[in-house]
Design a protein around this motif. Structure first.
Motif, mmCIF file in Angstrom:
data_model
loop_
_atom_site.group_PDB
_atom_site.id
_atom_site.type_symbol
_atom_site.label_atom_id
_atom_site.label_comp_id
_atom_site.label_asym_id
_atom_site.label_seq_id
_atom_site.Cartn_x
_atom_site.Cartn_y
_atom_site.Cartn_z
ATOM 1 N N SER A 230 39.949 18.088 26.877
ATOM 2 C CA SER A 230 40.066 19.173 25.914
ATOM 3 C C SER A 230 38.725 19.422 25.245
ATOM 4 C CB SER A 230 41.109 18.822 24.840
ATOM 5 O OG SER A 230 40.733 17.658 24.138
ATOM 6 N N ALA A 231 38.518 20.632 24.796
ATOM 7 C CA ALA A 231 37.252 21.015 24.170
ATOM 8 C C ALA A 231 37.287 20.672 22.693
ATOM 9 C CB ALA A 231 36.988 22.515 24.373
ATOM 10 N N ARG B 167 33.353 12.635 20.869
ATOM 11 C CA ARG B 167 33.904 11.291 20.954
ATOM 12 C C ARG B 167 34.348 10.889 22.355
ATOM 13 N NH1 ARG B 167 37.888 11.720 15.862
ATOM 14 N NH2 ARG B 167 38.097 13.780 16.797
ATOM 15 N N THR B 168 34.652 11.832 23.235
ATOM 16 C CA THR B 168 35.153 11.487 24.552
ATOM 17 C C THR B 168 34.059 10.855 25.412
ATOM 18 O OG1 THR B 168 36.682 13.333 24.440
ATOM 19 C CG2 THR B 168 36.308 12.373 26.588
ATOM 20 N N ASP C 258 28.995 18.391 30.309
ATOM 21 C CA ASP C 258 30.067 18.972 31.122
ATOM 22 C C ASP C 258 30.774 20.113 30.406
ATOM 23 O OD1 ASP C 258 29.656 17.120 33.215
ATOM 24 O OD2 ASP C 258 30.863 15.628 32.168
ATOM 25 N N ARG C 259 30.623 20.178 29.108
ATOM 26 C CA ARG C 259 31.324 21.194 28.322
ATOM 27 C C ARG C 259 30.471 22.424 28.036
ATOM 28 N NH1 ARG C 259 33.030 17.456 23.525
ATOM 29 N NH2 ARG C 259 33.146 19.476 22.472
ATOM 30 N N THR D 100 30.605 28.277 21.749
ATOM 31 C CA THR D 100 31.426 27.261 22.421
ATOM 32 C C THR D 100 31.575 26.020 21.562
ATOM 33 O OG1 THR D 100 30.796 28.046 24.625
ATOM 34 C CG2 THR D 100 31.573 25.767 24.460
ATOM 35 N N PHE D 101 30.512 25.643 20.875
ATOM 36 C CA PHE D 101 30.527 24.414 20.069
ATOM 37 C C PHE D 101 30.585 24.707 18.569
ATOM 38 C CE2 PHE D 101 28.801 22.886 24.084
ATOM 39 C CZ PHE D 101 29.401 21.642 24.219
#
Length: 344
Positions: A2-3, A8-9, A85-86, A146-147
């Motif tokens: 998930s975005a 943290r991922t 990757d995001r 996006t962020f």
């Protein structure tokens, strides 16, 4: 995955050694990046006929890592945490792997990238084509939207440190280590002396903030934040055959105000812009709006403070210019510093 708005991922493995990631039979040779100033070691590598570039990250080699407090290598953190990757699909970061490369003096690492040199902007002061420039600005806005609201939970460059690493302590620390690198030991301190002479109206504001940037940081922290790449200079940029923006060197990435990125872009690429700085700032704001952001409530204050902050980073460099264009550029930045001071 998930975005999430933070980092943290943990999704990517870092290889235990360079040999593990390259395998046997790799042909390696060192090279010097024409735009590089940090002292970082680079190598070209051929593996099974495919060309790659190795970027070595070690605090003992890289004065920018030392100046920004980067003990682990931010590009490695971005890789490990899956943040690369995001990125929106309009970007190519070129990174394909990472490996630890420890030495007796401390932890080190290597970033492995596809060799995209043929698609990068040419070195020198060749003007950036207008279509590429506008694509860069639009893609920057896409990265930021996006962020939007990004919170740093993984140890990237904090806003409190972004604006002070070219401060007076830099030369003292590097000289004490025995460094002879021209930028930190000579050009930066002499540049600040020149700035005080050439910008007597702006210098008191800028030099005081270099000693204590907390008023600037507090002001910017009251405005929206995103993930900043941190160094949109021409040497890190290119376009591939599909029109994607190649964006390299994620060494000073962190959470911060989106306007800081476009301010950095117009500052370091001044001689290559096909539009004026003001037109480029407008194009970026329009791109944010086009991608769904309402800039009305915060733009004027954040933009003014971000331009002032950029002068904390590069006022020393602006003071070295001698030609007419450089003097006009310094006058523009002096005015922006005074605009920003009114927003503190």
């Amino acid at each position: 995955m998930s975005a999430q708005p933070d980092g943290r991922t943990h999704v990517r493995r870092v290889a235990a050694s360079i040999e593990e990631i390259l395998g046997p039979g790799a042909h390696r040779e060192p090279f010097v990046h024409g735009d590089g100033k940090s002292g970082v070691r680079m190598e070209r590598v051929v593996v099974d006929g495919q060309r790659y570039v190795l970027k070595h990250l070690h605090v003992a080699d890289d004065w920018i890592m030392r100046a920004t407090g980067d003990l682990a290598g931010r590009p490695i953190t971005l890789w490990r945490r899956g943040l690369l990757d995001r990125l929106p699909d309009c970007f190519d970061h070129a990174t394909v792997g990472a490996a630890w490369d420890d030495r007796p003096e401390g932890r080190g690492a290597v970033v492995v990238m596809r060799d995209v040199g043929e698609w990068l902007l040419p070195e020198g002061d060749v003007e950036i084509p207008l279509d590429a420039h506008l694509a860069f600005v639009d893609h920057m806005a896409r990265l930021h939207t996006t962020f939007w609201g990004f919170r740093d939970t993984v140890g990237l460059l904090p806003l409190s440190q972004r604006y002070v690493w070219f401060g007076p302590h830099l030369a003292d620390v590097e000289r004490a280590r025995g460094s002879t690198a021209a930028v930190p030991t000579r050009l930066v301190p002499q540049g600040w002396d020149r700035f005080a002479e050439r910008a007597p109206d702006a210098a008191p504001v800028v030099l005081a903030l270099l000693e204590d940037a907390s008023p600037l940081v507090r002001g910017l922290a009251s405005t929206p934040a995103t993930l900043l790449h941190g160094d949109w200079k021409a040497g890190n940029l290119g376009r591939d055959l599909d029109g994607r923006t190649i964006l390299l060197d994620w060494a000073v990435t962190g959470a911060g105000p989106p306007c800081a990125e476009i301010a950095h872009y117009v500052c370091l690429n001044r001689a290559r812009l096909p539009q004026s700085k003001d037109a480029t700032l407008r194009a970026y704001r329009e791109a944010l709006e086009r991608h769904g952001m309402d800039t009305g409530p915060w733009w004027d204050r954040q933009c003014a403070l971000s331009l002032l902050g950029t002068l904390l980073m590069f006022g020393w460099e602006k003071a070295w210019g001698e030609d007419e264009g450089a003097l006009e550029d310094l006058a523009w930045w002096r005015a922006r510093a005074l605009d920003g001071a009114r927003e503190l």
